[in-house]
Write a protein that holds these residues in place. Structure first.
Motif, PDB file in Angstrom:
ATOM      1  N   GLU A 118       0.831  -1.205   0.000  1.00 39.30           N
ATOM      2  CA  GLU A 118       0.000   0.000   0.000  1.00 39.30           C
ATOM      3  C   GLU A 118       0.874   1.267   0.000  1.00 39.30           C
ATOM      4  O   GLU A 118       0.608   2.218  -0.738  1.00 39.30           O
ATOM      5  CB  GLU A 118      -0.884  -0.005   1.247  1.00 39.30           C
ATOM      6  N   ALA A 119       1.901   1.227   0.842  1.00 42.12           N
ATOM      7  CA  ALA A 119       2.807   2.371   0.939  1.00 42.12           C
ATOM      8  C   ALA A 119       3.522   2.608  -0.384  1.00 42.12           C
ATOM      9  O   ALA A 119       3.648   3.751  -0.862  1.00 42.12           O
ATOM     10  CB  ALA A 119       3.827   2.145   2.041  1.00 42.12           C
ATOM     11  N   LEU A 120       3.947   1.520  -1.000  1.00 41.87           N
ATOM     12  CA  LEU A 120       4.639   1.607  -2.285  1.00 41.87           C
ATOM     13  C   LEU A 120       3.728   2.180  -3.359  1.00 41.87           C
ATOM     14  O   LEU A 120       4.105   3.075  -4.141  1.00 41.87           O
ATOM     15  CB  LEU A 120       5.150   0.216  -2.682  1.00 41.87           C
ATOM     16  N   GLN A 121       2.485   1.664  -3.344  1.00 42.23           N
ATOM     17  CA  GLN A 121       1.470   2.133  -4.296  1.00 42.23           C
ATOM     18  C   GLN A 121       1.240   3.652  -4.145  1.00 42.23           C
ATOM     19  O   GLN A 121       1.199   4.394  -5.127  1.00 42.23           O
ATOM     20  CB  GLN A 121       0.154   1.387  -4.032  1.00 42.23           C
ATOM     21  N   ALA A 122       1.098   4.082  -2.870  1.00 45.27           N
ATOM     22  CA  ALA A 122       0.860   5.494  -2.571  1.00 45.27           C
ATOM     23  C   ALA A 122       2.041   6.350  -3.045  1.00 45.27           C
ATOM     24  O   ALA A 122       1.868   7.436  -3.605  1.00 45.27           O
ATOM     25  CB  ALA A 122       0.644   5.692  -1.077  1.00 45.27           C
ATOM     26  N   ASN A 123       3.236   5.794  -2.838  1.00 43.72           N
ATOM     27  CA  ASN A 123       4.452   6.515  -3.267  1.00 43.72           C
ATOM     28  C   ASN A 123       4.494   6.677  -4.785  1.00 43.72           C
ATOM     29  O   ASN A 123       4.800   7.749  -5.305  1.00 43.72           O
ATOM     30  CB  ASN A 123       5.681   5.749  -2.764  1.00 43.72           C
ATOM     31  N   VAL A 124       4.138   5.623  -5.504  1.00 41.19           N
ATOM     32  CA  VAL A 124       4.102   5.676  -6.969  1.00 41.19           C
ATOM     33  C   VAL A 124       3.111   6.730  -7.429  1.00 41.19           C
ATOM     34  O   VAL A 124       3.404   7.553  -8.316  1.00 41.19           O
ATOM     35  CB  VAL A 124       3.748   4.295  -7.567  1.00 41.19           C
ATOM     36  N   GLU A 125       1.939   6.760  -6.816  1.00 41.61           N
ATOM     37  CA  GLU A 125       0.902   7.745  -7.172  1.00 41.61           C
ATOM     38  C   GLU A 125       1.413   9.168  -6.963  1.00 41.61           C
ATOM     39  O   GLU A 125       1.229  10.048  -7.805  1.00 41.61           O
ATOM     40  CB  GLU A 125      -0.374   7.517  -6.329  1.00 41.61           C
ATOM     41  N   SER A 126       2.036   9.372  -5.822  1.00 41.89           N
ATOM     42  CA  SER A 126       2.553  10.702  -5.496  1.00 41.89           C
ATOM     43  C   SER A 126       3.625  11.151  -6.489  1.00 41.89           C
ATOM     44  O   SER A 126       3.628  12.286  -6.959  1.00 41.89           O
ATOM     45  CB  SER A 126       3.096  10.667  -4.063  1.00 41.89           C
ATOM     46  N   MET A 127       4.532  10.205  -6.846  1.00 41.94           N
ATOM     47  CA  MET A 127       5.585  10.527  -7.808  1.00 41.94           C
ATOM     48  C   MET A 127       4.988  10.842  -9.178  1.00 41.94           C
ATOM     49  O   MET A 127       5.437  11.745  -9.873  1.00 41.94           O
ATOM     50  CB  MET A 127       6.586   9.369  -7.924  1.00 41.94           C
ATOM     51  N   ARG A 128       3.943  10.112  -9.540  1.00 46.83           N
ATOM     52  CA  ARG A 128       3.298  10.301 -10.839  1.00 46.83           C
ATOM     53  C   ARG A 128       2.666  11.704 -10.923  1.00 46.83           C
ATOM     54  O   ARG A 128       2.804  12.406 -11.929  1.00 46.83           O
ATOM     55  CB  ARG A 128       2.229   9.224 -11.041  1.00 46.83           C
ATOM     56  N   ARG A 129       2.005  12.106  -9.811  1.00 43.28           N
ATOM     57  CA  ARG A 129       1.383  13.448  -9.793  1.00 43.28           C
ATOM     58  C   ARG A 129       2.450  14.535  -9.898  1.00 43.28           C
ATOM     59  O   ARG A 129       2.304  15.502 -10.625  1.00 43.28           O
ATOM     60  CB  ARG A 129       0.561  13.633  -8.504  1.00 43.28           C
TER      61      ARG A 129
END
Ligand SMILES: [Zn+2]
Length: 234
Positions: A91-102
């Motif tokens: 979940e943390a990794l997923q959230a990090n990917v989303e944040s980097m993408r934005r």
């Protein structure tokens, strides 16, 4: 030659000499800098700096976006790879990917905006450069013309000075003193020609006695109205 004719000739030389002196002063003002040209030169330099700044900013943003994209891809590979099993870690990794993408999207936007701006700045810079080179060419050619005339006028100035030095030798100190005195006070005209029984400078009708004395050319006769030395030609 009579002394009054000599004085009149001196005045002609001095008038020509003064004209050249004024012209030299006028030409000297045009030699050297041009405020308009300097202004365009400064504007061109400022546009170049502005353009380079925005280009650098655009490149930095693009580099940052690319490296962020790389990190997104690496994280996605990890997510897909199945190495991470712990749901909280996933979940943390997923959230990090989303944040980097934005963040990458924001950077991409900024990069495009900078590109658009750089393009219009480049057009402005090119047009300024063109104006500058046209103006510089014109200025150089004008300067050459001015310089050429200045050199010519300086020679004429020296030439007339020599002529004047010779002319002065034939004139008595007393006459010369009166001539210089009047020239300084009568707008550069010390000797006035007799014209139809009038003073050629102030145009006042002269008394018959005065006219007779002037015509005899024996002594210095002054205009009864303006005080200039009168000269009867021929
Ligand atoms: Zn007069």
């Amino acid at each position: 030659m009579n002394p009054i004719a000599d004085l009149y000739r001196l005045q002609e030389i001095d008038t020509a000499w003064e004209k050249i002196r004024q012209r030299i002063l006028q030409l000297q003002k045009f030699v050297g800098g041009s405020p308009k040209l300097n202004q365009v030169r400064e504007q061109t330099q400022a546009a170049e700096i502005e353009l380079n700044t925005i280009r650098k900013e655009q490149q930095d943003t693009e580099l940052e976006a690319n490296s962020l994209g790389e990190r997104v891809r690496e994280s996605e590979a990890i997510l897909m790879g199945g190495q991470v099993q712990n749901p909280k870690e996933l979940e943390a990794l997923q959230a990090n990917v989303e944040s980097m993408r934005r963040h990458k999207e924001t950077l991409d936007d900024r990069s495009v905006e900078a590109l658009v701006k750089a393009e219009s700045l480049a057009a402005k810079y090119a047009s300024l450069q063109e104006s500058l080179s046209t103006m510089e060419a014109e200025w150089t050619s004008t300067q050459a013309t001015i310089e050429e005339e200045l050199q010519r006028r300086k020679k004429e100035y020296v030439y007339l000075k020599n002529i004047r030095d010779e002319a002065v030798k034939t004139i008595s100190a007393k006459y010369l003193e009166q001539y210089e005195y009047l020239r300084g006070r009568k707008n550069g005209i010390a000797v006035a020609k007799l014209e139809d029984d009038s003073c050629g400078a102030c145009h006042m009708q002269l008394p018959v006695g005065v006219i007779g004395s002037v015509r005899r050319n024996e002594e210095m006769v002054s205009c009864t109205a303006c005080g200039r030395i009168l000269f009867a030609a021929g």
